[in-house]
Design a protein around this motif. Structure first.
Motif, PDB file in Angstrom:
ATOM      1  N   ASP A  90      -5.589 -12.311  -6.684  1.00  0.00           N
ATOM      2  CA  ASP A  90      -4.239 -12.543  -6.164  1.00  0.00           C
ATOM      3  C   ASP A  90      -3.835 -11.513  -5.114  1.00  0.00           C
ATOM      4  O   ASP A  90      -3.065 -11.811  -4.191  1.00  0.00           O
ATOM      5  CB  ASP A  90      -3.213 -12.487  -7.303  1.00  0.00           C
ATOM      6  CG  ASP A  90      -3.550 -13.399  -8.458  1.00  0.00           C
ATOM      7  OD1 ASP A  90      -4.693 -13.347  -8.935  1.00  0.00           O
ATOM      8  OD2 ASP A  90      -2.655 -14.148  -8.892  1.00  0.00           O
ATOM      9  N   HIS A  91      -4.341 -10.287  -5.254  1.00  0.00           N
ATOM     10  CA  HIS A  91      -3.878  -9.201  -4.399  1.00  0.00           C
ATOM     11  C   HIS A  91      -4.985  -8.580  -3.556  1.00  0.00           C
ATOM     12  O   HIS A  91      -4.732  -7.604  -2.834  1.00  0.00           O
ATOM     13  CB  HIS A  91      -3.221  -8.119  -5.250  1.00  0.00           C
ATOM     14  CG  HIS A  91      -2.181  -8.643  -6.188  1.00  0.00           C
ATOM     15  ND1 HIS A  91      -0.934  -9.043  -5.767  1.00  0.00           N
ATOM     16  CD2 HIS A  91      -2.221  -8.870  -7.530  1.00  0.00           C
ATOM     17  CE1 HIS A  91      -0.236  -9.480  -6.808  1.00  0.00           C
ATOM     18  NE2 HIS A  91      -0.995  -9.383  -7.882  1.00  0.00           N
ATOM     19  N   SER A 109      -7.573  -5.205   0.427  1.00  0.00           N
ATOM     20  CA  SER A 109      -6.720  -6.255   0.977  1.00  0.00           C
ATOM     21  C   SER A 109      -6.504  -5.992   2.465  1.00  0.00           C
ATOM     22  O   SER A 109      -6.269  -4.856   2.876  1.00  0.00           O
ATOM     23  CB  SER A 109      -5.379  -6.262   0.239  1.00  0.00           C
ATOM     24  OG  SER A 109      -4.502  -7.226   0.769  1.00  0.00           O
ATOM     25  N   TYR A 127      -3.906  -2.017 -10.301  1.00  0.00           N
ATOM     26  CA  TYR A 127      -2.898  -3.062 -10.397  1.00  0.00           C
ATOM     27  C   TYR A 127      -1.482  -2.521 -10.172  1.00  0.00           C
ATOM     28  O   TYR A 127      -0.580  -3.274  -9.815  1.00  0.00           O
ATOM     29  CB  TYR A 127      -3.000  -3.743 -11.756  1.00  0.00           C
ATOM     30  CG  TYR A 127      -2.226  -5.031 -11.880  1.00  0.00           C
ATOM     31  CD1 TYR A 127      -2.428  -6.078 -10.998  1.00  0.00           C
ATOM     32  CD2 TYR A 127      -1.292  -5.203 -12.901  1.00  0.00           C
ATOM     33  CE1 TYR A 127      -1.725  -7.274 -11.123  1.00  0.00           C
ATOM     34  CE2 TYR A 127      -0.588  -6.390 -13.038  1.00  0.00           C
ATOM     35  CZ  TYR A 127      -0.803  -7.412 -12.145  1.00  0.00           C
ATOM     36  OH  TYR A 127      -0.101  -8.594 -12.268  1.00  0.00           O
ATOM     37  N   ARG A 130      -0.151  -3.432  -6.702  1.00  0.00           N
ATOM     38  CA  ARG A 130      -0.218  -4.842  -6.284  1.00  0.00           C
ATOM     39  C   ARG A 130       0.822  -5.160  -5.204  1.00  0.00           C
ATOM     40  O   ARG A 130       0.542  -5.927  -4.266  1.00  0.00           O
ATOM     41  CB  ARG A 130      -0.035  -5.769  -7.499  1.00  0.00           C
ATOM     42  CG  ARG A 130       1.275  -5.592  -8.227  1.00  0.00           C
ATOM     43  CD  ARG A 130       1.243  -6.222  -9.631  1.00  0.00           C
ATOM     44  NE  ARG A 130       2.504  -6.004 -10.348  1.00  0.00           N
ATOM     45  CZ  ARG A 130       2.814  -4.878 -10.971  1.00  0.00           C
ATOM     46  NH1 ARG A 130       1.962  -3.867 -10.947  1.00  0.00           N
ATOM     47  NH2 ARG A 130       3.958  -4.753 -11.603  1.00  0.00           N
ATOM     48  N   HIS A 131       2.035  -4.588  -5.321  1.00  0.00           N
ATOM     49  CA  HIS A 131       3.080  -4.860  -4.324  1.00  0.00           C
ATOM     50  C   HIS A 131       2.709  -4.278  -2.957  1.00  0.00           C
ATOM     51  O   HIS A 131       3.041  -4.856  -1.916  1.00  0.00           O
ATOM     52  CB  HIS A 131       4.420  -4.276  -4.785  1.00  0.00           C
ATOM     53  CG  HIS A 131       4.890  -4.794  -6.105  1.00  0.00           C
ATOM     54  ND1 HIS A 131       5.251  -6.104  -6.295  1.00  0.00           N
ATOM     55  CD2 HIS A 131       5.046  -4.176  -7.309  1.00  0.00           C
ATOM     56  CE1 HIS A 131       5.626  -6.286  -7.556  1.00  0.00           C
ATOM     57  NE2 HIS A 131       5.502  -5.139  -8.188  1.00  0.00           N
ATOM     58  N   LEU A 133      -0.487  -3.656  -1.929  1.00  0.00           N
ATOM     59  CA  LEU A 133      -1.632  -4.423  -1.427  1.00  0.00           C
ATOM     60  C   LEU A 133      -1.155  -5.665  -0.685  1.00  0.00           C
ATOM     61  O   LEU A 133      -1.720  -6.048   0.351  1.00  0.00           O
ATOM     62  CB  LEU A 133      -2.557  -4.811  -2.583  1.00  0.00           C
ATOM     63  CG  LEU A 133      -3.415  -3.683  -3.161  1.00  0.00           C
ATOM     64  CD1 LEU A 133      -3.933  -4.070  -4.545  1.00  0.00           C
ATOM     65  CD2 LEU A 133      -4.588  -3.376  -2.239  1.00  0.00           C
ATOM     66  N   ASP A 134      -0.112  -6.299  -1.213  1.00  0.00           N
ATOM     67  CA  ASP A 134       0.439  -7.489  -0.563  1.00  0.00           C
ATOM     68  C   ASP A 134       1.244  -7.129   0.685  1.00  0.00           C
ATOM     69  O   ASP A 134       1.166  -7.816   1.706  1.00  0.00           O
ATOM     70  CB  ASP A 134       1.350  -8.247  -1.539  1.00  0.00           C
ATOM     71  CG  ASP A 134       0.592  -8.825  -2.727  1.00  0.00           C
ATOM     72  OD1 ASP A 134      -0.645  -8.922  -2.647  1.00  0.00           O
ATOM     73  OD2 ASP A 134       1.238  -9.149  -3.741  1.00  0.00           O
ATOM     74  N   GLU A 135       2.016  -6.054   0.595  1.00  0.00           N
ATOM     75  CA  GLU A 135       2.948  -5.686   1.668  1.00  0.00           C
ATOM     76  C   GLU A 135       2.255  -5.219   2.939  1.00  0.00           C
ATOM     77  O   GLU A 135       2.646  -5.599   4.052  1.00  0.00           O
ATOM     78  CB  GLU A 135       3.904  -4.592   1.171  1.00  0.00           C
ATOM     79  CG  GLU A 135       4.804  -3.990   2.236  1.00  0.00           C
ATOM     80  CD  GLU A 135       5.771  -5.004   2.828  1.00  0.00           C
ATOM     81  OE1 GLU A 135       6.055  -4.897   4.034  1.00  0.00           O
ATOM     82  OE2 GLU A 135       6.218  -5.914   2.097  1.00  0.00           O
ATOM     83  N   ARG A 137      -1.008  -5.500   3.937  1.00  0.00           N
ATOM     84  CA  ARG A 137      -2.291  -6.106   4.289  1.00  0.00           C
ATOM     85  C   ARG A 137      -2.329  -6.594   5.739  1.00  0.00           C
ATOM     86  O   ARG A 137      -3.407  -6.730   6.320  1.00  0.00           O
ATOM     87  CB  ARG A 137      -2.597  -7.255   3.332  1.00  0.00           C
ATOM     88  CG  ARG A 137      -1.681  -8.457   3.479  1.00  0.00           C
ATOM     89  CD  ARG A 137      -1.698  -9.381   2.269  1.00  0.00           C
ATOM     90  NE  ARG A 137      -3.036  -9.642   1.782  1.00  0.00           N
ATOM     91  CZ  ARG A 137      -3.297 -10.174   0.585  1.00  0.00           C
ATOM     92  NH1 ARG A 137      -2.290 -10.488  -0.236  1.00  0.00           N
ATOM     93  NH2 ARG A 137      -4.519 -10.400   0.213  1.00  0.00           N
TER      94      ARG A 137
END
Length: 380
Positions: A90-91, A109, A127, A130-131, A133-135, A137
């Motif tokens: 997911d991430h 990511s 983990y 995770r926020h 990794l998404d922000e 990338r």
């Protein structure tokens, strides 16, 4: 195009005034012999008794009242959640790299020529980022590493593997292995990851473009910035550094008490993942090794040259473990070179600021790095 460093997000940090009692304490601890004697007395007569009494009281209460044992994780649940952490995409993508005879797991990511490395604290793993990794990338290749003995990274039982020389060399070699030659990276560390990041920046400043520290501290400052409040807050550290006892008690009843503690600190939906990762055989023992390493670093003390890297310290104002005084008081010119330090605080955020207030955390980091609005702001 990258903008100049201008931060409007977050708050200016709370003032850190030192009262007369704390000032006397700091002067006393500035003498090396006194500091070691004081630390021994603090451990033997304050920190350990308080925590040992509390630990055994809780065990007795858990035995007497079965409802207190709810939330324990059985072996199959631990394995299932751990496997999910090592396979979910997911991430980012799961990758491994071997340096200095240790196989490290990390999640990657993004695909930029600019790199951001993330170092978690205790009791976290990749983990917790995770926020981020998404922000980030779209602007960076983001790499969240599992530190030694955590989740997908190999277990090491000896404290020698956690010496500053060893773990900093590992991070340096990981950077060299996964980035083009000569790449300078942004390094972000939280909690114990921040302790590692400070030490890394001191030893390998030429690897770094920017340094970000979240709710952590530089070990030599523990004595310099000692306060009565921080000493009382930190009584858990010597207890967790004890061999066998804390990890054994935390593992009782499927780790029910450990899991409940994480539920109180983090989102109840993600707490089982972190609990499961630490309840694997040997994981808590290795986690306690990190506390032994920190206590060693604190007792060594010493004067260090200021780190000459542009640095951001982020502080969640409701942190119950690290006081503002320890987190950033007098850091400029003592820890970070003059003119190279920015400090921002985030209100209504506790110790796990990157998880509990990810939007605020990401915006502060973005503005420090000169990338402006967050992805959420852009999409809105």
């Amino acid at each position: 195009m990258k903008r100049p460093v201008t931060i409007t997000a977050g708050n200016s940090p709370p003032e850190t005034s030192i009262n007369p009692i704390d000032r006397i304490l700091q002067i006393f601890l500035s003498v090396r012999l006194f500091s070691r004697v004081f630390l021994a007395l603090w451990v033997l007569y304050i920190a350990l008794p308080i925590n040992l009494i509390a630990a055994f009281f809780n065990v007795v209460m858990d035995i007497v009242f079965p409802s207190r044992r709810e939330g324990g994780l059985d072996k199959s649940t631990v394995e299932s959640l751990t496997n999910k952490l090592l396979t979910m995409t997911d991430h980012g993508n799961h990758q491994y790299v071997t340096v200095n005879n240790t196989r490290y797991h990390y999640v990657k990511s993004g695909n930029s020529h600019k790199f951001m490395f993330l170092l978690h604290g205790f009791p976290s793993n990749w983990y917790s980022w995770r926020h981020q990794l998404d922000e980030f990338r779209n602007d960076f290749t983001v790499i969240a590493i599992d530190l030694k003995g955590v989740l997908g990274t190999e277990f090491k039982t000896g404290l020698g593997d956690l010496s500053p020389e060893t773990f900093c060399k590992d991070i340096h070699d990981i950077i060299a292995s996964v980035t083009p030659s000569g790449t300078k990276v942004t390094l972000i560390g939280h909690d114990m990851g921040g302790v590692v990041a400070y030490e890394f920046a001191k030893r390998y400043p030429y690897d770094l473009e920017r340094l970000v520290i979240a709710n952590s501290f530089h070990c030599p400052q523990f004595y310099r910035n000692a306060t009565v409040r921080q000493l009382l807050t930190s009584t858990y550290m010597p207890y967790l550094a004890l061999p066998l006892l804390p990890n054994t008690l935390w593992s009782l009843f499927g780790g029910a008490r450990f899991h409940q503690a994480l539920r109180n600190l983090l989102d109840a939906k993600v707490a089982p993942y972190f609990a499961a990762a630490m309840l694997r055989p040997g994981a808590l023992r290795n986690g306690m090794n990190w506390y032994r390493m920190i206590l060693r670093q604190i007792t060594r003390g010493g004067v260090v040259d200021p780190i000459d890297v542009q640095t951001l310290i982020i502080y969640g104002e409701n942190d119950n473990y690290i006081t503002p005084t320890l987190a950033y008081h007098n850091y400029e010119d003592q820890v970070i070179a003059k003119g190279r330090l920015t400090v921002r605080s985030i209100p209504q955020a506790g110790h796990f600021v990157n998880e509990k207030k990810p939007a605020d955390f990401n915006l502060v980091v973005r503005q420090f790095l000169g990338y402006g609005a967050t992805n959420a702001d852009r999409s809105g």
